[in-house]
Each structure stands twice: as structure tokens, then as C-alpha cells.
Design a protein around this motif. Structure first.
Motif, PDB file in Angstrom:
ATOM      1  N   VAL A 123       5.469   3.611  35.546  1.00  0.00           N
ATOM      2  CA  VAL A 123       5.616   4.648  36.559  1.00  0.00           C
ATOM      3  C   VAL A 123       4.830   4.222  37.795  1.00  0.00           C
ATOM      4  CG1 VAL A 123       5.957   6.576  34.974  1.00  0.00           C
ATOM      5  CG2 VAL A 123       3.631   5.874  35.559  1.00  0.00           C
ATOM      6  N   MET A 124       5.086   4.892  38.903  1.00  0.00           N
ATOM      7  CA  MET A 124       4.306   4.657  40.113  1.00  0.00           C
ATOM      8  C   MET A 124       3.196   5.695  40.162  1.00  0.00           C
ATOM      9  SD  MET A 124       4.038   2.481  42.531  1.00  0.00           S
ATOM     10  CE  MET A 124       5.670   1.731  42.695  1.00  0.00           C
ATOM     11  N   LYS A 125       1.981   5.218  40.276  1.00  0.00           N
ATOM     12  CA  LYS A 125       0.807   6.092  40.317  1.00  0.00           C
ATOM     13  C   LYS A 125       0.328   6.224  41.752  1.00  0.00           C
ATOM     14  CE  LYS A 125      -3.960   6.449  38.591  1.00  0.00           C
ATOM     15  NZ  LYS A 125      -4.998   5.747  37.785  1.00  0.00           N
ATOM     16  N   LEU A 126       0.195   7.468  42.181  1.00  0.00           N
ATOM     17  CA  LEU A 126      -0.183   7.779  43.561  1.00  0.00           C
ATOM     18  C   LEU A 126      -1.443   8.643  43.543  1.00  0.00           C
ATOM     19  CD1 LEU A 126       0.403   8.400  46.647  1.00  0.00           C
ATOM     20  CD2 LEU A 126       1.896  10.221  45.804  1.00  0.00           C
ATOM     21  N   VAL A 127      -2.502   8.159  44.153  1.00  0.00           N
ATOM     22  CA  VAL A 127      -3.766   8.901  44.196  1.00  0.00           C
ATOM     23  C   VAL A 127      -4.082   9.264  45.640  1.00  0.00           C
ATOM     24  CG1 VAL A 127      -6.226   8.906  43.603  1.00  0.00           C
ATOM     25  CG2 VAL A 127      -4.596   7.621  42.187  1.00  0.00           C
ATOM     26  N   ARG A 128      -4.309  10.557  45.876  1.00  0.00           N
ATOM     27  CA  ARG A 128      -4.616  11.008  47.237  1.00  0.00           C
ATOM     28  C   ARG A 128      -5.814  11.954  47.226  1.00  0.00           C
ATOM     29  NH1 ARG A 128       0.677  13.034  50.359  1.00  0.00           N
ATOM     30  NH2 ARG A 128       0.777  14.484  48.624  1.00  0.00           N
ATOM     31  N   LEU A 129      -6.469  12.024  48.366  1.00  0.00           N
ATOM     32  CA  LEU A 129      -7.575  12.943  48.577  1.00  0.00           C
ATOM     33  C   LEU A 129      -7.238  13.801  49.789  1.00  0.00           C
ATOM     34  CD1 LEU A 129     -10.511  13.563  47.528  1.00  0.00           C
ATOM     35  CD2 LEU A 129     -11.307  12.103  49.406  1.00  0.00           C
ATOM     36  N   ARG A 130      -7.216  15.121  49.594  1.00  0.00           N
ATOM     37  CA  ARG A 130      -6.966  16.014  50.726  1.00  0.00           C
ATOM     38  C   ARG A 130      -8.293  16.478  51.288  1.00  0.00           C
ATOM     39  NH1 ARG A 130      -2.624  17.957  52.944  1.00  0.00           N
ATOM     40  NH2 ARG A 130      -0.592  17.418  52.064  1.00  0.00           N
ATOM     41  N   THR A 181      -5.632  17.445  55.327  1.00  0.00           N
ATOM     42  CA  THR A 181      -4.988  16.167  55.652  1.00  0.00           C
ATOM     43  C   THR A 181      -5.040  15.249  54.438  1.00  0.00           C
ATOM     44  OG1 THR A 181      -5.713  16.358  57.949  1.00  0.00           O
ATOM     45  CG2 THR A 181      -5.018  14.181  57.191  1.00  0.00           C
ATOM     46  N   PRO A 182      -3.896  14.648  54.041  1.00  0.00           N
ATOM     47  CA  PRO A 182      -3.917  13.740  52.881  1.00  0.00           C
ATOM     48  C   PRO A 182      -4.390  12.349  53.268  1.00  0.00           C
ATOM     49  CG  PRO A 182      -1.695  13.929  53.714  1.00  0.00           C
ATOM     50  CD  PRO A 182      -2.538  14.851  54.554  1.00  0.00           C
ATOM     51  N   SER A 232      -5.864  14.467  43.999  1.00  0.00           N
ATOM     52  CA  SER A 232      -4.604  14.567  43.258  1.00  0.00           C
ATOM     53  C   SER A 232      -4.109  13.193  42.836  1.00  0.00           C
ATOM     54  CB  SER A 232      -3.527  15.269  44.102  1.00  0.00           C
ATOM     55  OG  SER A 232      -3.128  14.459  45.178  1.00  0.00           O
ATOM     56  N   THR A 233      -3.608  13.140  41.613  1.00  0.00           N
ATOM     57  CA  THR A 233      -2.973  11.935  41.086  1.00  0.00           C
ATOM     58  C   THR A 233      -1.579  12.312  40.629  1.00  0.00           C
ATOM     59  OG1 THR A 233      -5.119  11.128  40.297  1.00  0.00           O
ATOM     60  CG2 THR A 233      -3.144  10.038  39.446  1.00  0.00           C
ATOM     61  N   ALA A 234      -0.584  11.636  41.162  1.00  0.00           N
ATOM     62  CA  ALA A 234       0.807  11.908  40.792  1.00  0.00           C
ATOM     63  C   ALA A 234       1.422  10.647  40.207  1.00  0.00           C
ATOM     64  CB  ALA A 234       1.603  12.372  42.007  1.00  0.00           C
ATOM     65  N   TRP A 235       2.272  10.840  39.226  1.00  0.00           N
ATOM     66  CA  TRP A 235       3.013   9.735  38.622  1.00  0.00           C
ATOM     67  C   TRP A 235       4.494  10.022  38.795  1.00  0.00           C
ATOM     68  CZ3 TRP A 235      -1.374  11.886  36.645  1.00  0.00           C
ATOM     69  CH2 TRP A 235      -2.442  11.036  36.314  1.00  0.00           C
ATOM     70  N   LEU A 267     -15.072  13.562  45.848  1.00  0.00           N
ATOM     71  CA  LEU A 267     -15.105  14.960  46.260  1.00  0.00           C
ATOM     72  C   LEU A 267     -16.449  15.374  46.852  1.00  0.00           C
ATOM     73  CD1 LEU A 267     -13.172  16.528  43.237  1.00  0.00           C
ATOM     74  CD2 LEU A 267     -12.369  16.386  45.607  1.00  0.00           C
ATOM     75  N   GLN A 268     -17.401  14.442  46.838  1.00  0.00           N
ATOM     76  CA  GLN A 268     -18.733  14.701  47.410  1.00  0.00           C
ATOM     77  C   GLN A 268     -19.404  15.897  46.736  1.00  0.00           C
ATOM     78  OE1 GLN A 268     -18.558  14.853  51.741  1.00  0.00           O
ATOM     79  NE2 GLN A 268     -17.168  13.100  51.818  1.00  0.00           N
ATOM     80  N   VAL A 269     -19.431  15.839  45.407  1.00  0.00           N
ATOM     81  CA  VAL A 269     -20.107  16.861  44.610  1.00  0.00           C
ATOM     82  C   VAL A 269     -20.992  16.153  43.589  1.00  0.00           C
ATOM     83  CG1 VAL A 269     -18.245  18.552  44.879  1.00  0.00           C
ATOM     84  CG2 VAL A 269     -18.213  16.972  42.928  1.00  0.00           C
ATOM     85  N   PRO A 270     -21.978  16.834  43.006  1.00  0.00           N
ATOM     86  CA  PRO A 270     -22.815  16.216  41.972  1.00  0.00           C
ATOM     87  C   PRO A 270     -22.002  15.887  40.717  1.00  0.00           C
ATOM     88  CG  PRO A 270     -23.878  18.163  42.893  1.00  0.00           C
ATOM     89  CD  PRO A 270     -22.470  18.174  43.382  1.00  0.00           C
ATOM     90  N   ILE A 271     -22.373  14.819  40.041  1.00  0.00           N
ATOM     91  CA  ILE A 271     -21.743  14.476  38.768  1.00  0.00           C
ATOM     92  C   ILE A 271     -21.919  15.649  37.799  1.00  0.00           C
ATOM     93  CG2 ILE A 271     -21.860  12.934  36.761  1.00  0.00           C
ATOM     94  CD1 ILE A 271     -22.779  10.722  38.670  1.00  0.00           C
TER      95      ILE A 271
END
Length: 243
Positions: free
Chosen positions: A130-137, A103-104, A147-150, A200-204
């Protein structure tokens, strides 16, 4: 002159190295090709010589370039990229699978000046926006990919922020009259910075699959630049070849 961003929290020499590395990965700089001189790079990016030298040193340590005394700097022969072509239908099938299993969630949607790599990928002029779109699936509560889309602003004008929480970007582009005709993608690896690690809930410092792609329409116009990152145990890029 190409502008670097001093507000990203990323050192300028890393940004220069990333642009050159992206050019090598996408075949814009071929193995054995002479790269611009330090003076030319200083003028191109409007930075000091020491910043350029630090960028080139990093690329040399990675084996991507060779600096020859008195002769110049060249793309290393070992930096050759093997290009595998796969039908667009195969990519779209992967998109459909990802959509069905995740799910996005929209994180941000804003107009910005195109970063260097996006400017190059979308073949824009310096300073274009540009239009910058940031999503987390996510799958349930587990983040799968970031994901980051321009998008060029004239294309982005066809969408509302809420659209990106309901449909895959490829579906939205097709519906708006901008279907993909060709996609160029380069896959590699990256390390999770603090922001990505949190999302992303992962260690740095965790290893991530790093995919950058540019989509083109049937007229050859670049209509989308996307950067996707995900933990390798949750996100994989598959290529199927048939004889």
C-alpha cells in the motif's frame, strides 16, 4: 499467516494485542465470541506461545477478554462497542472546518507492505503493498494532529506527493474519482511515543485522541485506512445527532 513487523520498535505482543483490540473496537469480534486458541494464534502470527500469552494477558488486564479454564478465551461482555451513526455530510463538514483552520505538512510518502491492521481494514491479502502517507496538520506553528493514511497502490497512483500539501485527502480522493460513500470510525485514546511527542510538541506519554477510520466507495471497496492522533486540547471528534 499474518506478518508482524520486527522493525517498528513495538514489541510483537503489543502488535498482536492491537490487532485483536482493533477487531473488538470495529465489531469484527463480538462480545461473548470465542477467540482463536493460543496454538491458532501462534500459527496465524508466526510467533511463540509466550508472545501470544503476553498479548492475551494484556487484553485481559484491560477487561477486553475473559479466559475460562478449560473452555477458551472470549471477548468480554463489557467490551461491547456502542455504534453511533451520523450522516457522512457531518463528517465532511468537520473535514472542511479542519482544513480551513490548519495547514497540512507532508512528512513521508512511500510504498510499504500493509501492516496487519491496515491489511484487515482494507481487506487485503497477506503481503500486499500500500502507499503510506504521513502528514502533520498545524495551526501556525502549533501541531494539531498527526495522520497516517494507507491507500491501495492503484488509487495512490493518481497522486503526486505535492498534492498532499495543498488539499484534504477527501478532496483529492473525490477529484480522482474515489469519493467516500461510507466511513467506519472508532475513537479511543493513546499515549504519545517519542516520535509522536516530537512531531506534536507534547511530552512523551501525553494523552492523545486516537481515531481510526476506513472509507469505502459505493461498491463496498475499502479505499482508505487512516489513523489520526492529536492532543485532546487541540483535536476533538464531535458527533451531532438530531431527533
Amino acid at each position: 499467516m499474518q506478518k508482524l513487523s520486527r522493525s517498528l520498535g513495538t514489541p510483537l505482543h503489543h502488535q498482536i494485542a492491537a490487532v485483536i483490540k482493533d477487531g473488538i473496537a470495529n465489531g469484527r469480534h463480538q462480545p461473548g465470541e470465542r477467540l482463536p486458541t493460543e496454538d491458532a494464534l501462534c500459527r496465524l502470527f508466526s510467533v511463540s506461545r509466550i508472545t501470544v500469552r503476553r498479548a492475551m494477558q494484556g487484553l485481559e488486564e484491560q477487561g477486553l477478554i475473559e479466559r475460562r479454564q478449560g473452555d477458551g478465551t472470549f471477548v468480554a461482555e463489557s467490551a461491547a462497542v456502542v455504534s453511533l451513526q451520523t450522516p457522512l455530510s457531518g463528517f465532511m463538514a468537520q473535514v472542511a472546518e479542519s482544513r480551513a483552520l490548519s495547514t497540512p505538512r507532508l512528512l513521508s510518502f512511500q510504498e510499504v507492505e500493509a501492516p496487519l491492521q491496515v491489511q484487515t481494514g482494507l481487506m487485503l491479502q497477506p503481503g500486499e503493498r500500500v502507499m503510506k502517507l504521513v502528514r502533520l496538520r498545524t495551526r501556525g506553528n502549533l501541531p494539531i494532529l498527526h495522520s497516517t493514511a494507507w491507500l491501495p497502490v492503484d488509487i495512490a497512483a493518481h497522486f503526486q506527493p505535492g498534492d498532499f500539501s495543498r488539499q484534504a485527502l477527501s478532496e483529492l480522493m473525490t477529484r480522482a474519482g474515489f469519493p467516500y460513500f461510507r466511513i467506519e470510525a472508532a475513537a479511543g485514546a493513546a499515549l504519545a511515543d517519542p516520535v509522536l511527542a516530537r512531531d506534536l510538541q507534547v511530552p512523551i506519554g501525553s494523552a492523545l485522541v486516537d481515531v481510526r477510520r476506513v472509507a469505502f466507495d459505493r461498491h463496498g471497496r475499502a479505499i482508505e485506512y487512516q489513523h489520526v492522533l492529536g492532543p485532546s486540547d487541540r483535536y476533538q471528534m464531535r458527533v451531532t445527532m438530531r431527533g
